[in-house]
Motif scaffolding. Structure first.
Motif, PDB file in Angstrom:
ATOM      1  N   GLU A 241      43.371  47.763  45.324  1.00  0.00           N
ATOM      2  CA  GLU A 241      42.718  47.279  44.216  1.00  0.00           C
ATOM      3  C   GLU A 241      42.212  45.975  44.431  1.00  0.00           C
ATOM      4  N   PRO A 242      41.038  46.077  43.351  1.00  0.00           N
ATOM      5  CA  PRO A 242      40.196  44.608  43.510  1.00  0.00           C
ATOM      6  C   PRO A 242      41.122  43.412  43.045  1.00  0.00           C
ATOM      7  N   ARG A 243      40.947  42.318  43.702  1.00  0.00           N
ATOM      8  CA  ARG A 243      41.552  41.149  43.045  1.00  0.00           C
ATOM      9  C   ARG A 243      40.934  40.926  41.459  1.00  0.00           C
ATOM     10  N   ILE A 244      41.461  40.083  40.821  1.00  0.00           N
ATOM     11  CA  ILE A 244      40.980  39.915  39.586  1.00  0.00           C
ATOM     12  C   ILE A 244      39.599  39.157  39.481  1.00  0.00           C
ATOM     13  N   LYS A 245      39.111  38.146  40.490  1.00  0.00           N
ATOM     14  CA  LYS A 245      38.025  37.644  40.556  1.00  0.00           C
ATOM     15  C   LYS A 245      36.972  38.725  40.864  1.00  0.00           C
ATOM     16  N   ASP A 246      37.431  39.453  41.645  1.00  0.00           N
ATOM     17  CA  ASP A 246      36.611  40.662  42.235  1.00  0.00           C
ATOM     18  C   ASP A 246      36.196  41.529  41.105  1.00  0.00           C
ATOM     19  N   LEU A 247      37.291  41.950  40.154  1.00  0.00           N
ATOM     20  CA  LEU A 247      36.927  42.697  38.962  1.00  0.00           C
ATOM     21  C   LEU A 247      35.942  42.082  38.047  1.00  0.00           C
ATOM     22  N   ILE A 248      36.223  40.812  37.698  1.00  0.00           N
ATOM     23  CA  ILE A 248      35.263  40.068  36.990  1.00  0.00           C
ATOM     24  C   ILE A 248      33.815  40.135  37.535  1.00  0.00           C
ATOM     25  N   ALA A 249      33.858  39.872  38.824  1.00  0.00           N
ATOM     26  CA  ALA A 249      32.391  39.845  39.500  1.00  0.00           C
ATOM     27  C   ALA A 249      31.767  41.074  39.700  1.00  0.00           C
ATOM     28  N   ILE A 250      32.576  42.265  39.679  1.00  0.00           N
ATOM     29  CA  ILE A 250      32.086  43.615  39.518  1.00  0.00           C
ATOM     30  C   ILE A 250      31.527  43.984  37.932  1.00  0.00           C
TER      31      ILE A 250
END
Length: 95
Positions: A37-46
């Motif tokens: 699962e993507p990290r929170i910062k990656d989810l936001i970036a995506i």
């Protein structure tokens, strides 16, 4: 998560998306296949990259109680107040 759908709609390979997000194509593959699962910062970036909310990205559906609270709150607002509230929310989204 609808990452693969968003990525393919933009015509990007996993490697290309990975480069844009600062991760490897293998990481994107793992996210798409549910291995990691993507990290929170990656989810936001995506989400920011594709112009969607994190909720939309992860295909989160509000619970019944959340929907009921929203309907209850909206039913207490008169028409002009509702329009002002919607405009304010839309302005926040543009920031």
């Amino acid at each position: 998560m609808k990452l693969k759908k968003l990525r393919t709609e933009k015509g990007l390979s996993q490697a290309e998306l990975g480069r844009l997000l600062g991760v490897t194509g293998q990481t994107v593959l793992n996210w798409e296949n549910g291995i990691f699962e993507p990290r929170i910062k990656d989810l936001i970036a995506i989400a920011d990259f594709f112009g969607v909310s994190v909720d939309e990205l992860i295909e989160r559906v509000p619970t019944k109680s959340e929907r009921e609270r929203g309907i209850e709150a909206l039913s207490e607002i008169d028409g002009e107040e509702l329009i002002a509230w919607i405009k304010a929310k839309l302005s926040e989204m543009d920031e």
